[in-house]
Design a protein around this motif. Structure first.
Motif, PDB file in Angstrom:
ATOM      1  N   LEU A 158       0.850  -1.191   0.000  1.00  0.00           N
ATOM      2  CA  LEU A 158       0.000   0.000   0.000  1.00  0.00           C
ATOM      3  C   LEU A 158       0.886   1.242   0.000  1.00  0.00           C
ATOM      4  N   GLN A 159       0.281   2.376  -0.238  1.00  0.00           N
ATOM      5  CA  GLN A 159       0.990   3.651  -0.152  1.00  0.00           C
ATOM      6  C   GLN A 159       0.728   4.257   1.220  1.00  0.00           C
ATOM      7  N   ALA A 160       1.778   4.581   1.931  1.00  0.00           N
ATOM      8  CA  ALA A 160       1.639   5.168   3.262  1.00  0.00           C
ATOM      9  C   ALA A 160       2.262   6.558   3.258  1.00  0.00           C
ATOM     10  N   HIS A 161       1.492   7.541   3.734  1.00  0.00           N
ATOM     11  CA  HIS A 161       1.959   8.920   3.765  1.00  0.00           C
ATOM     12  C   HIS A 161       1.947   9.418   5.205  1.00  0.00           C
ATOM     13  N   GLN A 162       3.084   9.965   5.632  1.00  0.00           N
ATOM     14  CA  GLN A 162       3.145  10.582   6.950  1.00  0.00           C
ATOM     15  C   GLN A 162       2.900  12.078   6.778  1.00  0.00           C
ATOM     16  N   THR A 163       1.632  12.472   6.932  1.00  0.00           N
ATOM     17  CA  THR A 163       1.229  13.866   6.771  1.00  0.00           C
ATOM     18  C   THR A 163      -0.102  14.080   7.461  1.00  0.00           C
ATOM     19  N   ASP A 164      -0.489  15.318   7.615  1.00  0.00           N
ATOM     20  CA  ASP A 164      -1.765  15.642   8.225  1.00  0.00           C
ATOM     21  C   ASP A 164      -2.904  15.316   7.265  1.00  0.00           C
ATOM     22  N   ALA A 165      -3.973  14.720   7.769  1.00  0.00           N
ATOM     23  CA  ALA A 165      -5.102  14.331   6.913  1.00  0.00           C
ATOM     24  C   ALA A 165      -5.708  15.547   6.213  1.00  0.00           C
ATOM     25  N   ARG A 166      -5.781  16.648   6.899  1.00  0.00           N
ATOM     26  CA  ARG A 166      -6.354  17.855   6.306  1.00  0.00           C
ATOM     27  C   ARG A 166      -5.492  18.338   5.137  1.00  0.00           C
ATOM     28  N   THR A 167      -4.187  18.327   5.337  1.00  0.00           N
ATOM     29  CA  THR A 167      -3.271  18.747   4.276  1.00  0.00           C
ATOM     30  C   THR A 167      -3.364  17.817   3.077  1.00  0.00           C
ATOM     31  N   PHE A 168      -3.463  16.519   3.326  1.00  0.00           N
ATOM     32  CA  PHE A 168      -3.551  15.548   2.238  1.00  0.00           C
ATOM     33  C   PHE A 168      -4.824  15.763   1.424  1.00  0.00           C
ATOM     34  N   LEU A 169      -5.933  15.980   2.100  1.00  0.00           N
ATOM     35  CA  LEU A 169      -7.200  16.136   1.384  1.00  0.00           C
ATOM     36  C   LEU A 169      -7.228  17.402   0.527  1.00  0.00           C
ATOM     37  N   ARG A 170      -6.547  18.436   0.968  1.00  0.00           N
ATOM     38  CA  ARG A 170      -6.570  19.683   0.210  1.00  0.00           C
ATOM     39  C   ARG A 170      -5.959  19.527  -1.178  1.00  0.00           C
ATOM     40  N   SER A 171      -5.040  18.581  -1.323  1.00  0.00           N
ATOM     41  CA  SER A 171      -4.411  18.359  -2.628  1.00  0.00           C
ATOM     42  C   SER A 171      -4.854  17.056  -3.267  1.00  0.00           C
ATOM     43  N   CYS A 172      -5.955  16.494  -2.757  1.00  0.00           N
ATOM     44  CA  CYS A 172      -6.409  15.185  -3.232  1.00  0.00           C
ATOM     45  C   CYS A 172      -7.443  15.348  -4.331  1.00  0.00           C
ATOM     46  N   ASN A 173      -7.153  14.762  -5.489  1.00  0.00           N
ATOM     47  CA  ASN A 173      -8.117  14.715  -6.597  1.00  0.00           C
ATOM     48  C   ASN A 173      -8.131  13.318  -7.205  1.00  0.00           C
ATOM     49  N   ALA A 174      -7.907  12.322  -6.342  1.00  0.00           N
ATOM     50  CA  ALA A 174      -7.697  10.967  -6.842  1.00  0.00           C
ATOM     51  C   ALA A 174      -8.993  10.248  -7.173  1.00  0.00           C
TER      52      ALA A 174
ATOM     53  N   ARG B  92     -14.456  16.374  -2.253  1.00  0.00           N
ATOM     54  CA  ARG B  92     -13.703  16.539  -3.486  1.00  0.00           C
ATOM     55  C   ARG B  92     -12.763  15.360  -3.744  1.00  0.00           C
ATOM     56  N   CYS B  93     -12.359  14.701  -2.664  1.00  0.00           N
ATOM     57  CA  CYS B  93     -11.435  13.570  -2.789  1.00  0.00           C
ATOM     58  C   CYS B  93     -12.150  12.292  -3.232  1.00  0.00           C
ATOM     59  N   LEU B  94     -13.471  12.256  -3.065  1.00  0.00           N
ATOM     60  CA  LEU B  94     -14.244  11.081  -3.461  1.00  0.00           C
ATOM     61  C   LEU B  94     -14.501  11.070  -4.969  1.00  0.00           C
ATOM     62  N   GLY B  95     -14.651   9.867  -5.515  1.00  0.00           N
ATOM     63  CA  GLY B  95     -15.054   9.725  -6.899  1.00  0.00           C
ATOM     64  C   GLY B  95     -16.515  10.091  -7.067  1.00  0.00           C
ATOM     65  N   PRO B  96     -17.029  10.040  -8.309  1.00  0.00           N
ATOM     66  CA  PRO B  96     -18.423  10.444  -8.574  1.00  0.00           C
ATOM     67  C   PRO B  96     -19.445   9.700  -7.722  1.00  0.00           C
ATOM     68  N   ASP B  97     -19.199   8.443  -7.445  1.00  0.00           N
ATOM     69  CA  ASP B  97     -20.130   7.644  -6.631  1.00  0.00           C
ATOM     70  C   ASP B  97     -19.472   7.198  -5.330  1.00  0.00           C
ATOM     71  N   GLY B  98     -18.467   7.956  -4.895  1.00  0.00           N
ATOM     72  CA  GLY B  98     -17.714   7.544  -3.719  1.00  0.00           C
ATOM     73  C   GLY B  98     -18.478   7.731  -2.423  1.00  0.00           C
ATOM     74  N   ILE B  99     -18.072   6.997  -1.417  1.00  0.00           N
ATOM     75  CA  ILE B  99     -18.677   7.095  -0.085  1.00  0.00           C
ATOM     76  C   ILE B  99     -17.584   7.319   0.950  1.00  0.00           C
ATOM     77  N   ALA B 100     -17.963   7.931   2.050  1.00  0.00           N
ATOM     78  CA  ALA B 100     -17.078   8.075   3.208  1.00  0.00           C
ATOM     79  C   ALA B 100     -17.615   7.213   4.335  1.00  0.00           C
ATOM     80  N   VAL B 101     -16.735   6.483   4.989  1.00  0.00           N
ATOM     81  CA  VAL B 101     -17.113   5.620   6.110  1.00  0.00           C
ATOM     82  C   VAL B 101     -16.342   6.106   7.336  1.00  0.00           C
ATOM     83  N   PHE B 102     -17.058   6.487   8.384  1.00  0.00           N
ATOM     84  CA  PHE B 102     -16.466   7.086   9.578  1.00  0.00           C
ATOM     85  C   PHE B 102     -16.527   6.132  10.762  1.00  0.00           C
TER      86      PHE B 102
END
Length: 537
Positions: free
Chosen positions: A357-373, A403-413
């Motif tokens: 897997l890909q593991a990133h050591q960074t703040d979740a908020r910072t990662f999401l701001r640049s996430c368009n995956a 914004r980080c989710l795909g067109p039919d993406g879901i978030a699970v908390f």
């Protein structure tokens, strides 16, 4: 120059102690608004009393200022007294703070702050007005318009900045909080000895002063050398019908991760706990198989709503159980965690394979701001202290998540819902619904006595399809029935869940008091359930 160097060092000690106190107290008292109120108020009161007391000592009795030698004695004595107070606090807090927390978290936090900070901060801050008086007596009348006060407090403040940097980057990542605090004490205790024997400064009462400083230095270094033996007396510890030992410790600026290992059971198997700053984040068996329900609930809900799941983002690593289970099923997984200690513990102890897997050591908020995956699923499992940090439950955060989710993406908390304090959860749900309006809540049924428990939320920008069946054969038998029953009984949002909820934003967060009340309840249950050894970090 030496006197100014001493003020620089004691200024550093003041902020070092405050920073270390917050880390020492977190496992016992949490990180709620009330706890920080205690730390800051006791710090400021202690500094204010120290400045006042130093001014009174410098002024002398009946307006007759002490001789320079007496001022130098008082100035030199203060670091030794501060060091002795720190040693006494270190002897007491591993055993006393647990009892204070069990009595009352808020009052206990104030008491703990008094024990850790009051005398050391009072003594070191008293040195500032004493040094001003010394400089005034050494300088011709009128030569220093402000009696040197500006320079003294400037040097002390710059020392405080240096103390924060040294503590954060030089002590915390490498030493325990216990050892770091004693190192601060030793640094203070050596200052009087340097002034007495390395300079020609005239000081009254040199013999008792040298004796006091020597005792303080010996006590600091002696307890520092025996730190592991002293705190190790608390182990092994009993919890959940088993006996536990420390297996590994990982430190970083974001907290302390401890890996606890049980003694072998009758079948030779053992268990491990991933323990971070007062919370059990996960339990695994000897084969690194999670024993925690939430691991399987997050996985099951992801596949229930996206049966053909191919890509997932996991915010919050912990022991790495959730991302590794997804990766083991052929999912393209990205895991994000701000804490390097979590990555190290997951990799070195809990079997996280960085190659899968890909593991990133960074703040979740910072990662999401640049996430368009365009991830199909984003799993949010973010906790620190007694809950999710406030800046990770705002509308701004959920907007980036959408914004980080795909067109039919879901978030699970993975969340904690406290039915006794529903307002806190109402704020979370109301804010989430402002960005991801289609929400379903899942909550395991542990009976009416279970109030503050893991609860799971599925959210999407589009209407959610009826969840499909999920293969739960891989779920441990202890959780199988609970998980299956929970998946059969989703709870759509209703007015009862949303009542009093308000939208939280970065610019307008008015719900800190509601959140603090809920966090206090959770921390109280933690302290009542765990042994004292677990909480000592």
């Amino acid at each position: 120059m030496l006197l100014q160097a001493i003020i620089f060092i004691t200024g550093g000690a003041i902020l070092a102690l405050e920073l270390l106190a917050s880390r020492i107290m977190t496992p016992y008292f949490g990180v709620s608004l009330y706890i920080w109120t205690g730390i800051l108020s006791i710090t400021l009161v202690s500094l204010a009393l120290g400045y006042w007391a130093g001014g009174r000592l410098a002024g002398g009795k009946k307006g007759r200022a002490p001789q320079p030698e007496k001022l130098a004695f008082l100035f030199t004595l203060m670091p030794a007294l501060a060091a002795l107070a720190i040693v006494a606090a270190c002897l007491a807090y591993p055993y006393l703070f647990y009892q204070l927390a069990r009595l009352d978290l808020v009052l206990g936090a104030f008491g703990a702050c008094l024990i850790l900070l009051c005398v050391p901060l009072l003594a070191t801050s008293a040195m500032n007005p004493l040094l001003v008086a010394i400089r005034l007596r050494q300088t011709a009348r009128g030569e220093l318009a402000d009696a040197g006060a500006g320079r003294v407090f400037f040097i002390s403040t710059i020392g405080s900045v240096a103390g924060v940097l040294v503590t954060a980057f030089g002590l915390i990542p490498y030493l325990s909080n216990f050892a770091s605090t004693l190192l601060v004490a030793a640094s203070l205790a050596v200052l009087p000895l340097i002034l007495l024997f390395a300079t020609s400064v005239k000081v009254a009462g040199r013999t008792p002063l040298a004796a006091t400083a020597s005792i303080a230095l010996a006590a600091s270094l002696g307890l520092l050398a025996g730190a592991d033996a002293y705190t190790g007396r608390m182990w092994p510890a009993s919890y959940g019908g088993m006996t536990w030992q420390r297996e590994a410790t990982y430190r970083s600026l974001f907290g302390t991760v401890k890996v606890l290992k049980s003694e072998p059971l009758e079948n030779g198997q053992f268990q491990r706990i991933y323990f971070q700053d007062g919370l059990i984040q996960n339990m695994v068996d000897g084969d690194n198989r999670s024993m925690s329900l939430y691991t399987y609930a997050l996985e099951a809900l992801s596949f229930a709503y996206r049966p053909a799941l191919r890509s997932a983002l996991v915010l919050g690593l912990g022991a790495g159980m959730v991302p590794m289970r997804l990766a083991g099923r052929g999912i393209d997984v990205t895991a994000v965690d701000i804490d390097p200690a979590s990555l190290r513990a997951a990799t070195e102890v809990f079997g996280l394979d960085r190659g899968k897997l890909q593991a990133h050591q960074t703040d979740a908020r910072t990662f999401l701001r640049s996430c368009n995956a365009g991830y199909e699923v984003v799993i949010v499992d973010l906790f620190h202290g007694d809950g999710v940090p406030e800046y990770l439950i705002t509308r701004d955060f959920f907007h980036d998540l959408k914004r980080c989710l795909g067109p039919d993406g879901i978030a699970v908390f993975n969340t904690f819902a406290d039915l006794d304090y529903p307002r806190t959860y109402a704020h979370f749900l109301t804010t989430l619904r402002a960005e991801l309006p289609f929400i379903v809540l899942y909550r395991p049924d542990y009976g009416p006595a279970a109030r503050h428990i893991n609860s799971f939320v599925v959210a999407s920008a589009k209407p959610l399809a009826t969840p499909g069946g999920v293969d739960t054969q891989h779920v441990p038998s202890r959780h199988y029935d609970t998980l299956a029953a929970m998946l059969r009984a989703p709870r759509p949002l209703d007015q009862e869940l949303l009542e009093y909820g308000r939208v939280i934003t970065d610019a307008r967060n008015t719900v800190a008091d509601d959140m603090a009340a809920s966090q206090i309840v959770h921390r109280r249950s933690v302290v009542q359930a765990l042994p004292a050894a677990f909480l000592l970090n």
